[in-house]
Design an enzyme around this catalytic site. Structure first.
Site, PDB file in Angstrom:
ATOM      1  N   GLY A  40     141.877 -49.541  23.054  1.00 38.27           N
ATOM      2  CA  GLY A  40     142.835 -50.613  23.296  1.00 38.27           C
ATOM      3  C   GLY A  40     143.720 -50.241  24.467  1.00 38.27           C
ATOM      4  O   GLY A  40     143.414 -49.336  25.256  1.00 38.27           O
ATOM      5  N   GLY A  41     144.856 -50.950  24.549  1.00 40.67           N
ATOM      6  CA  GLY A  41     145.732 -50.757  25.688  1.00 40.67           C
ATOM      7  C   GLY A  41     146.384 -49.390  25.741  1.00 40.67           C
ATOM      8  O   GLY A  41     146.674 -48.884  26.824  1.00 40.67           O
ATOM      9  N   MET A  42     146.631 -48.776  24.592  1.00 39.30           N
ATOM     10  CA  MET A  42     147.375 -47.516  24.580  1.00 39.30           C
ATOM     11  C   MET A  42     146.553 -46.325  24.117  1.00 39.30           C
ATOM     12  O   MET A  42     147.026 -45.190  24.174  1.00 39.30           O
ATOM     13  CB  MET A  42     148.623 -47.645  23.699  1.00 39.30           C
ATOM     14  N   GLY A  43     145.337 -46.555  23.622  1.00 42.08           N
ATOM     15  CA  GLY A  43     144.596 -45.423  23.122  1.00 42.08           C
ATOM     16  C   GLY A  43     143.154 -45.750  22.828  1.00 42.08           C
ATOM     17  O   GLY A  43     142.658 -46.844  23.108  1.00 42.08           O
ATOM     18  N   VAL A  94     139.741 -44.468  19.927  1.00 42.62           N
ATOM     19  CA  VAL A  94     139.347 -43.763  18.711  1.00 42.62           C
ATOM     20  C   VAL A  94     137.920 -43.242  18.910  1.00 42.62           C
ATOM     21  O   VAL A  94     137.026 -43.988  19.321  1.00 42.62           O
ATOM     22  CB  VAL A  94     139.413 -44.675  17.474  1.00 42.62           C
ATOM     23  N   LYS A 100     142.076 -40.115  17.078  1.00 43.72           N
ATOM     24  CA  LYS A 100     142.769 -41.106  17.892  1.00 43.72           C
ATOM     25  C   LYS A 100     143.386 -40.428  19.097  1.00 43.72           C
ATOM     26  O   LYS A 100     144.157 -39.470  18.971  1.00 43.72           O
ATOM     27  CB  LYS A 100     143.841 -41.827  17.081  1.00 43.72           C
ATOM     28  N   ASP A 136     152.218 -54.449  11.100  1.00 46.15           N
ATOM     29  CA  ASP A 136     151.120 -54.975  11.927  1.00 46.15           C
ATOM     30  C   ASP A 136     149.859 -55.161  11.081  1.00 46.15           C
ATOM     31  O   ASP A 136     148.762 -54.754  11.487  1.00 46.15           O
ATOM     32  CB  ASP A 136     150.851 -54.038  13.109  1.00 46.15           C
TER      33      ASP A 136
END
Length: 462
Positions: free
Chosen positions: A22-25, A27, A42, A141
């Site tokens: 995704g945008g920040m990390g 897996v 992660k 979330d």
């Protein structure tokens, strides 16, 4: 990055396959060479343009995710084994490997689930949330993408923006955190998320599972936020016995949502309904595999669905007030909500006011563009790279906006902390207008950095 394949971390974890990003990390699937087991890892990705304070903020968020999940021991919550640092100092979280896709993957591949299967997913997530809430952790979330499925097991994951009781917050007051289609109305308004907010998000998630789509629709994220805050959900057509549960979870008033005990009891009953007793006039068809081509089973008569709970209309005054707040924030973030075609004369009136605005101190002369329906969007740019999250420039911009005619109050919603300046739409600025002011004025605004240069976008209209 993808070329990290085969990398050995901490002398024991060998990266084997990228599972998602995704945008920040990202897996990874990895092998623990010391214990001989597969794990999920992660990775936190830090773009090179981030300044050091924002890098530290993102590292702190990943650490908080690890702490939140590590506090919890529950079969429905992802197990965190360790937190390590890579060769470049970036943190990595070592987690159990859940060998299955997400609920979002299942909905995309299969479509809507049955009410019984949805209730089974729901009761397991509810049990996991109950354990988290008892430990003072609010997830914030809940959505299909954060629910993993491993055969009959359901696992809640991604505590990246969870709120931990007793922890200092990493989120500025009023900043919107979460995914628009699954955020509770109180989150949309910038209020703190609570256990009841998680229940709303669970309700939206179960609705998406049983209906195959989210309960609130819109052509832009801002339109979805307005719908969440002001509209009833789209009527459910496939929910059956799950319908009253969804109505309760998606109540605008947090206090009116069901208690966790009541929710789990109802979900249990829907997931495993008691079969009717066989009487002399009751035909009980044999149970055969679904793939058997030689046996036809008599379809049971459909039972009448319960009448939906009466809808409590949201007070019109409150609805309009919330819509104004959300629209101002969303428009300032670069989202445009279509309100129908407008005429050129209205735009020209807005453009004249926009071009007559003074320039915020230190910013360059603006450019003006037309945005739908008839607003004029003015963009000011800071001519040099800024430091310290552009805090001084943010202050100059907000002070300038507060002095404009028709503006009652400005709330930067934490933009001065810099955490959202690099986001796709930047930091929305809340503009509260003078109700009696009828001429064109500021309607929405956003601050954003690109290549470490700060820009201020302002929408002018009525």
């Amino acid at each position: 990055m993808d070329d990290d394949h085969g990398q050995l971390l901490s002398g024991r974890y060998r990266l084997s396959r990228l599972l998602g990003q995704g945008g920040m990390g990202a897996v990874w699937r990895a092998h623990d060479e010391r214990l001989g087991r597969d794990v999920a890892i992660k990775e936190l990705r830090l773009p090179s343009h981030l300044e050091e304070p924002e890098r530290q903020n993102r590292i702190a968020r990943l650490d908080r995710e690890a702490r939140a999940a590590a506090r919890l021991k529950h079969p429905g919550i992802i197990t965190v084994h360790d937190r390590i640092s890579g060769p470049d100092g970036r943190p990595w979280i070592i987690m159990e490997l859940v060998d299955g896709g997400s609920l979002a993957d299942l909905i995309q591949a299969q479509g809507a689930l049955t009410p019984e299967r949805t209730a089974d997913v729901g009761r397991q997530v509810a049990a996991a949330l109950d354990a988290a809430h008892r430990m003072g952790i609010t997830h914030r979330d809940i959505k299909p993408a954060n629910i993993l499925l491993e055969e009959e097991r359901v696992v809640l994951t991604d505590f990246g923006i969870a709120a931990l009781e007793g922890d200092a917050t990493l989120t500025a007051t009023g900043m919107i955190m979460g995914t628009p289609a699954f955020m509770a109305p109180e989150q949309v308004r910038g209020l703190p998320a609570t256990a009841e907010s998680d229940l709303w998000s669970l309700g939206a998630t179960l609705y998406a599972a049983v209906e195959g789509r989210a309960p609130f629709a819109g052509t832009t994220p801002s339109a979805v936020l307005v719908a969440v805050a002001t509209e009833p959900p789209i009527p459910a057509a496939r929910a059956g016995a799950l319908g009253p549960v969804l109505d309760g979870l998606l109540h605008k008033d947090p206090a009116a949502r069901p208690t966790m005990d009541r929710l789990q009891a109802v979900l249990n009953s829907v997931a495993a309904p008691t079969p009717p007793a066989a009487g002399p006039d009751t035909l009980v068809p044999p149970t055969m595999p679904a793939w058997s081509p030689t046996v036809r089973q008599t379809a049971p008569r459909p039972t009448p669905e319960p009448e939906p709970a009466p809808h409590r209309p949201f007070p019109r005054r409150a609805k309009l007030g919330v819509a104004t707040l959300v629209l101002a924030m969303a428009a300032g973030a670069g989202y445009i909500i279509s309100q129908g075609a407008g005429d050129d004369s209205r735009y020209e009136a807005n453009r004249k006011v926009a071009e007559a605005l003074t320039v915020p101190a230190g910013f360059s002369r603006p450019t003006t563009t037309r945005v739908r329906p008839n607003r004029a969007q003015v963009t000011y740019t800071w001519p040099a790279p800024c430091i310290d999250h552009c805090a001084d420039q943010v202050r100059l911009a907000t002070e300038w906006m507060a002095r404009q005619p028709g503006v009652a109050r400005i709330d930067a919603l934490g933009a001065e902390l810099g955490g959202c300046l690099d986001d796709e739409y930047g930091c929305p600025i809340l503009i509260v207008r003078v109700p009696s002011y009828e001429d064109p004025t500021l309607q929405g605004a956003a601050l954003q950095t690109k290549n470490n240069r700060l820009s201020l976008r302002v929408d002018v209209g009525r």
